[in-house]
Design an enzyme around this catalytic site. Structure first.
Site, PDB file in Angstrom:
ATOM      1  N   GLY A  12     -64.501  88.089  99.648  1.00  0.00           N
ATOM      2  CA  GLY A  12     -63.099  87.669  99.657  1.00  0.00           C
ATOM      3  C   GLY A  12     -62.744  86.594 100.665  1.00  0.00           C
ATOM      4  O   GLY A  12     -61.580  86.444 101.036  1.00  0.00           O
ATOM      5  N   SER A  13     -63.741  85.814 101.092  1.00  0.00           N
ATOM      6  CA  SER A  13     -63.385  84.762 102.056  1.00  0.00           C
ATOM      7  C   SER A  13     -62.474  83.708 101.416  1.00  0.00           C
ATOM      8  O   SER A  13     -61.561  83.195 102.066  1.00  0.00           O
ATOM      9  CB  SER A  13     -64.638  84.121 102.663  1.00  0.00           C
ATOM     10  N   ASN A  14     -62.696  83.430 100.142  1.00  0.00           N
ATOM     11  CA  ASN A  14     -61.775  82.501  99.459  1.00  0.00           C
ATOM     12  C   ASN A  14     -60.389  83.114  99.340  1.00  0.00           C
ATOM     13  O   ASN A  14     -59.379  82.438  99.527  1.00  0.00           O
ATOM     14  CB  ASN A  14     -62.295  82.145  98.064  1.00  0.00           C
ATOM     15  N   LEU A  87     -65.723  90.321  83.261  1.00  0.00           N
ATOM     16  CA  LEU A  87     -65.104  89.450  82.252  1.00  0.00           C
ATOM     17  C   LEU A  87     -63.745  90.051  81.892  1.00  0.00           C
ATOM     18  O   LEU A  87     -63.643  91.232  81.579  1.00  0.00           O
ATOM     19  CB  LEU A  87     -66.025  89.435  81.029  1.00  0.00           C
ATOM     20  N   ASN A 102     -60.434  79.946  87.639  1.00  0.00           N
ATOM     21  CA  ASN A 102     -61.650  80.485  88.240  1.00  0.00           C
ATOM     22  C   ASN A 102     -62.333  79.405  89.071  1.00  0.00           C
ATOM     23  O   ASN A 102     -62.176  78.210  88.802  1.00  0.00           O
ATOM     24  CB  ASN A 102     -62.608  80.946  87.126  1.00  0.00           C
ATOM     25  N   HIS A 104     -66.203  78.302  90.435  1.00  0.00           N
ATOM     26  CA  HIS A 104     -67.638  78.576  90.291  1.00  0.00           C
ATOM     27  C   HIS A 104     -68.389  77.682  91.288  1.00  0.00           C
ATOM     28  O   HIS A 104     -68.089  76.498  91.400  1.00  0.00           O
ATOM     29  CB  HIS A 104     -68.092  78.291  88.857  1.00  0.00           C
TER      30      HIS A 104
HETATM   31  C1  GRF Z   1     -67.596  81.962  95.772  1.00  0.00           C
HETATM   32  O1  GRF Z   1     -68.756  81.243  96.055  1.00  0.00           O
HETATM   33  C2  GRF Z   1     -67.054  81.606  94.426  1.00  0.00           C
HETATM   34  O2  GRF Z   1     -67.322  80.304  94.065  1.00  0.00           O
HETATM   35  C3  GRF Z   1     -67.779  82.526  93.512  1.00  0.00           C
HETATM   36  O3  GRF Z   1     -67.906  83.709  94.232  1.00  0.00           O
HETATM   37  C4  GRF Z   1     -67.915  83.442  95.617  1.00  0.00           C
HETATM   38  C5  GRF Z   1     -66.914  84.316  96.273  1.00  0.00           C
HETATM   39  O4  GRF Z   1     -67.018  84.289  97.667  1.00  0.00           O
HETATM   40  N1  GRF Z   1     -67.129  82.602  92.251  1.00  0.00           N
HETATM   41  P1  GRF Z   1     -65.939  85.050  98.529  1.00  0.00           P
HETATM   42  O5  GRF Z   1     -65.906  86.491  98.031  1.00  0.00           O
HETATM   43  O6  GRF Z   1     -64.628  84.390  98.330  1.00  0.00           O
HETATM   44  O7  GRF Z   1     -66.408  84.992  99.937  1.00  0.00           O
END
Ligand code: GRF
Length: 213
Positions: A12-14, A87, A102, A104
């Site tokens: 969940g860093s994003n 999905l 999304n 990727h």
């Molecule tokens: C990211 O690299 C994203 O591109 C992919 O999953 C990863 C999630 O990383 N879909 P985080 O959980 O947000 O750290």
């Protein structure tokens, strides 16, 4: 206020980066964090970020309308997938058509599809001696990693880059661009669809800490 739900299965860093980005926004609010994994670190982040979080097992996602009911109840406008490994059911994809985004960690269509997630992507990129990698942000349809690409950021790789190094470079791109692209998309602002970023030496300085869950 436009209300978004972030769906995430892992660290969940994003998610954290997006929550922080919109914390002071007058237009967009992260209203919920939803995971399919009860022990995902993203749920701990949700707690300290003070964003309501919810967990639904894969079966609940795919064979019940519980998630749909929650999205309705919370009046969610957009769904952001940030490392979400289930999905989505067609019912949700249909209802939110054009409003599910999304990310990727590769330059799709390369290194996408079922089973291509996380470090597997970066290992495959290194094994193929790719000279560049990057991120793809796309609106989804009912298949993994398909749909309409809305943004790609590329970064050059060195022949000596390990999968870890590639991951680090790609994460830096994710943190830099994902929130901004979400904002531009939702607010219907024009933005560049493709950028190439020069590698910088201080990618480690990205603020969001990574955890392997
Ligand atoms: C990211 O690299 C994203 O591109 C992919 O999953 C990863 C999630 O990383 N879909 P985080 O959980 O947000 O750290």
């Amino acid at each position: 206020m436009i209300r978004i739900a972030i769906l995430a299965s892992g660290s969940g860093s994003n998610t954290e980066n997006i929550v922080k980005y919109f914390a002071k926004s007058a237009e967009i609010e992260v209203s919920a964090i939803i995971s399919n994994k009860a022990d995902a670190y993203v749920l701990e982040r949700a707690q300290y970020l003070h964003v309501p979080s919810y967990v639904f097992g894969k079966t609940e996602f795919l064979e019940t309308n519980k998630v749909q009911l929650l999205l309705d109840e919370l009046k969610i406008d957009w769904i952001i997938l940030a490392g979400f490994l289930v999905l989505l059911p067609v019912s949700i994809v249909d209802k939110y058509e054009g409003r599910i985004v999304n990310i990727h960690p590769s330059l799709l269509p390369k290194y996408g599809g079922k089973g291509m997630y996380g470090d597997r992507v970066h290992k495959a990129v290194v094994e193929a001696h790719e000279k560049e990698s990057g991120i793809t942000i796309h609106k989804i349809d009912a298949n993994y990693d398909r749909g309409t690409t809305v943004f790609q950021a590329k970064i050059k790789l060195k022949p000596t880059d390990t999968a870890e190094k590639v991951a680090q470079k790609v994460h830096a791109l994710e943190y830099k661009f994902f929130p901004v692209v979400i904002e531009n998309l939702i607010l219907n602002r024009p933005f560049e669809k493709e950028v190439t970023v020069e590698p910088i030496d201080n990618e480690q300085s990205v603020r969001v800490e990574r955890k392997d869950r």
